[in-house]
Enzyme design. Structure first.
Site, PDB file in Angstrom:
ATOM      1  CE  LYS A   7      -0.452  -0.102   5.033  1.00  0.00           C
ATOM      2  NZ  LYS A   7      -1.019  -0.858   6.136  1.00  0.00           N
ATOM      3  CE1 TYR A  17      11.681  32.353   6.027  1.00  0.00           C
ATOM      4  CE2 TYR A  17      12.012  29.738   5.462  1.00  0.00           C
ATOM      5  CZ  TYR A  17      11.360  31.437   5.017  1.00  0.00           C
ATOM      6  OH  TYR A  17      11.255  31.561   3.864  1.00  0.00           O
TER       7      TYR A  17
HETATM    8  C1  PLP Z   1      -0.404  -1.945   6.846  1.00  0.00           C
HETATM    9  C2  PLP Z   1      -0.839  -3.093   7.197  1.00  0.00           C
HETATM   10  C3  PLP Z   1       0.020  -4.156   7.495  1.00  0.00           C
HETATM   11  C4  PLP Z   1       1.607  -4.117   7.448  1.00  0.00           C
HETATM   12  O1  PLP Z   1       1.817  -3.568   8.867  1.00  0.00           O
HETATM   13  P1  PLP Z   1       3.456  -3.395   9.298  1.00  0.00           P
HETATM   14  O2  PLP Z   1       3.333  -3.072  10.712  1.00  0.00           O
HETATM   15  O3  PLP Z   1       3.778  -2.519   8.272  1.00  0.00           O
HETATM   16  O4  PLP Z   1       4.045  -4.837   9.036  1.00  0.00           O
HETATM   17  C5  PLP Z   1      -0.555  -5.348   7.835  1.00  0.00           C
HETATM   18  N1  PLP Z   1      -1.957  -5.377   7.862  1.00  0.00           N
HETATM   19  C6  PLP Z   1      -2.662  -4.329   7.487  1.00  0.00           C
HETATM   20  C7  PLP Z   1      -4.261  -4.543   7.529  1.00  0.00           C
HETATM   21  C8  PLP Z   1      -2.226  -3.062   7.155  1.00  0.00           C
HETATM   22  O5  PLP Z   1      -2.999  -2.237   6.710  1.00  0.00           O
END
Ligand code: PLP
Length: 630
Positions: free
Chosen positions: A42, A263
């Site tokens: 993702k 800044y």
């Molecule tokens: C993002 C996600 C993961 C991965 O989790 P990590 O902590 O990055 O290993 C697993 N399951 C779901 C449902 C997620 O949204």
């Protein structure tokens, strides 16, 4: 890291795929013998490039890919990824058609969505994944009542429950709550019969900690990218950061004791020193909260970010770097030093390592490396080129610009686009028709009609059916014939001698078939032509498929014409044209006009027969053809 090609940009992201492989190998050693894994890609694989990460993970045995939404899944499909893809977050009902079109598998968190999806799914069994809320209280079915909803979903037509999954709220740091969630999930699973194919609850941290051992799939994310989000120091040593963010010194300056930098004058020099300006700011994803906190590596020496992070610049203290020069590489995140690891940098401002990975390098090109060697690079845009993203006008502009760039000439680019490519579309943009395996047999035979040969023609080719009806036209003048060439609903055209009557004796269809279906033919007499309308009800459900067309005719041709032409009217792959003639015609001279790769198709001569055949895979352009002179 030494690369064969060292990027010259103001900033760039290096992605070490050998580190990713290493991390996956490490994680896989923590799987139980009955467990497989899903690779989470993702948010463009946490900023690492979903396509590259997905392909490598699949090579290393991933059973599934996990994305956040339909768009991410669609992009992977367009990039040619065929593996099963689970959409982790709840989808909107309006996204259902695309979920189906791109063969994605939705996570289902409520009954209404399941019903809508089942309705839209058609006859094919579509896979869905039921999300249980075991205590995180984000998406998913609440535990109470989940059993009934699950059973109801299981009986919906057109869908199959492929997995049940849940997600830990704090697997990194809260064993008590994780055990509670694990127990809730396991209790729900044990009430199901039959069990779906996959059960999964663990993310990276949960897997390492050994939670969810009863499940048969684990979802790997952050650890596979080499970022340790737990307090376990040994784990930091085992994982290798995949992403590094680098830039170059753009200016070196002196600062005197008491002067401020940047800044709001947030940093004041306690003594005289040297600092460097780095052309990276929060617009590049370098977090504003790293102001006066961030670390950077220059020539092996760790330096402090001093002053506020600006939109496009930061300043670092290089007093301790003796030999720094403008143009020197500065590592801002990732490999090279403990202090610039994502989890360490975000620890400085209590930020999220996940977020930093997603946002870093917004203005940077990505370089994929395998340890020391460069594999390839990807442009700044985070989205691959997807033609659908663009409106027609914009797309035309892109095509002609791309041609101009390739040909290094704007004029030639325009010429090819406007005069050549556009002519295929003939102003009917997008509606490009083509044929395959075109075979045309023409036989001249003796006839009862004086001064004419009887001509039998058989024609077959494959083509995508776009309508349940088409026309075969027999015209009695060139002008009339030309009108039928422009029409899209005409599959075959014949020019009849002007002296002949327009009737069944002069021209008739002996067969018209599509995929073996004998079509119904109705003759429509027009002032200067015959139109044979061919149709069949069964064609309606075949629209959109590539089908075999066969058209046989029986007609007359003037002996005194002394030449006979066959034209290719559409883009055609594989052309064979055969001319059979009686003994009284002694010599036939074929002249071929073929445009396309194969300009001179082979011609074979037998007694009474000449065959012109391009090779099966070659494309022949419209307005090609053969003239047989006798
Ligand atoms: C993002 C996600 C993961 C991965 O989790 P990590 O902590 O990055 O290993 C697993 N399951 C779901 C449902 C997620 O949204």
């Amino acid at each position: 890291m030494k690369m064969e090609v060292i990027p010259q940009e103001r900033s760039w992201v290096e992605l070490d795929l050998s580190a990713f492989s290493h991390n996956l190998d490490f994680l896989k050693r923590h799987l139980k013998p009955h467990q497989g894994f899903m690779q989470i890609v993702k948010a463009d694989a946490y900023g690492h490039g979903a396509r590259e990460i997905a392909e490598l993970a699949l090579k290393k045995g991933a059973l599934y890919l996990g994305v956040a939404n339909v768009e991410e899944g669609k992009l992977l499909r367009m990039q040619g990824v065929m593996a099963p893809i689970l959409i982790l977050s709840p989808s909107l009902n309006s996204e259902i058609p695309e979920i189906i079109e791109y063969n994605l598998e939705p996570g289902v968190s409520d009954w209404d969505f399941a019903m809508a999806f089942s309705k839209a799914a058609g006859k094919a069994k579509r896979k869905v994944h039921i999300k249980l809320d075991s205590g995180m209280h984000r998406s998913g079915l609440r535990v109470e009542g989940a059993g009934e909803i699950y059973k109801a979903i299981a009986t919906l037509p057109n869908i199959v429950i492929e997995s049940v999954f849940s997600h830990f709220a704090s697997s990194e740091s809260d064993p008590d709550f994780s055990f509670y969630q694990e127990a809730e999930f396991e209790r729900f699973i044990s009430s199901l019969s039959p069990l779906p194919k996959y059960i999964h609850i663990s993310n990276s941290a949960a897997c390492i900690k050994g939670y969810g051992a009863f499940a048969n799939m684990v979802r790997f994310g952050i650890f596979s990218f080499g970022v340790n989000t737990t307090a376990d120091g040994a784990l930091s040593q085992a994982l290798k950061p995949v992403m590094s963010f680098k830039s170059r010194i753009s200016q070196i300056k002196r600062i005197k004791k008491g002067e401020s930098i940047g800044y709001n004058r947030d940093w004041i020099a306690k003594k005289d020193g040297t600092y460097a300006v780095i052309p990276v700011g929060y617009a590049d994803g370098y977090d504003f909260l790293l102001s006066n906190k961030g670390k950077a590596l220059v020539n092996g020496i760790l330096c402090n970010v001093i002053g506020r992070v600006s939109m496009d610049m930061i300043t670092i203290d290089i007093t301790a770097v003796a030999d720094a020069q403008t143009g020197d590489i500065v590592s801002l995140l990732g490999a090279g030093a403990e202090s610039i690891k994502a989890e360490k940098l975000t620890g400085l401002y209590k930020g999220s390592a996940y977020e930093l990975l997603c946002q870093i390098g917004r203005r940077a090109r990505r370089y994929y490396v395998d340890g020391a060697s460069l594999l390839h690079s990807a442009p700044m845009s985070r989205r691959d080129f997807v033609a659908d993203d663009f409106a027609d006008g914009k797309l035309s502009e892109i095509i002609s610009k791309a041609l101009a760039q390739r040909l290094k000439s704007k004029e030639m680019g325009n010429l090819i686009y406007r005069d050549i490519l556009r002519s295929f579309f003939a102003n009917r943009d997008r509606d490009l028709h083509y044929r395959k395996d075109f075979i045309h047999e023409v036989s001249f035979l003796p006839s009862d009609t004086k001064g004419y040969y009887r001509v039998k023609t058989t024609l077959s080719y494959r083509k995508i059916l776009d309508s349940e009806r088409f026309i075969i036209a027999c015209a009695r003048s060139d002008e009339e014939l030309r009108r039928y060439f422009i029409r899209r609903d005409v599959e075959y055209r014949w020019l009849l001698d002007e002296k002949l009557e327009l009737d069944e004796n002069s021209f008739h269809i002996s067969a018209a078939r599509v995929n073996g279906i004998e079509l119904n033919c109705h003759i429509k007499q027009q002032p200067n032509s015959l139109e044979i309308h061919c149709s069949h009800l069964r064609l309606r459900e075949l629209i959109g498929q590539e089908l075999l067309f066969e058209i046989d005719t029986d007609t007359l041709y003037p002996q005194a014409m002394h030449q006979f032409s066959v034209f290719i009217s559409e883009l055609t792959q594989g052309v064979k044209i055969a001319f059979n003639y009686p003994q009284e015609i002694r010599v036939v001279q074929p002249v071929t006009v073929f445009s396309g790769k194969q300009k001179n198709p082979p011609i074979s001569f037998e007694p009474g027969r000449i065959v012109v055949a391009s090779s099966r895979h070659n494309w022949v352009f419209p307005l090609s053809g053969v003239v047989f002179s006798y």
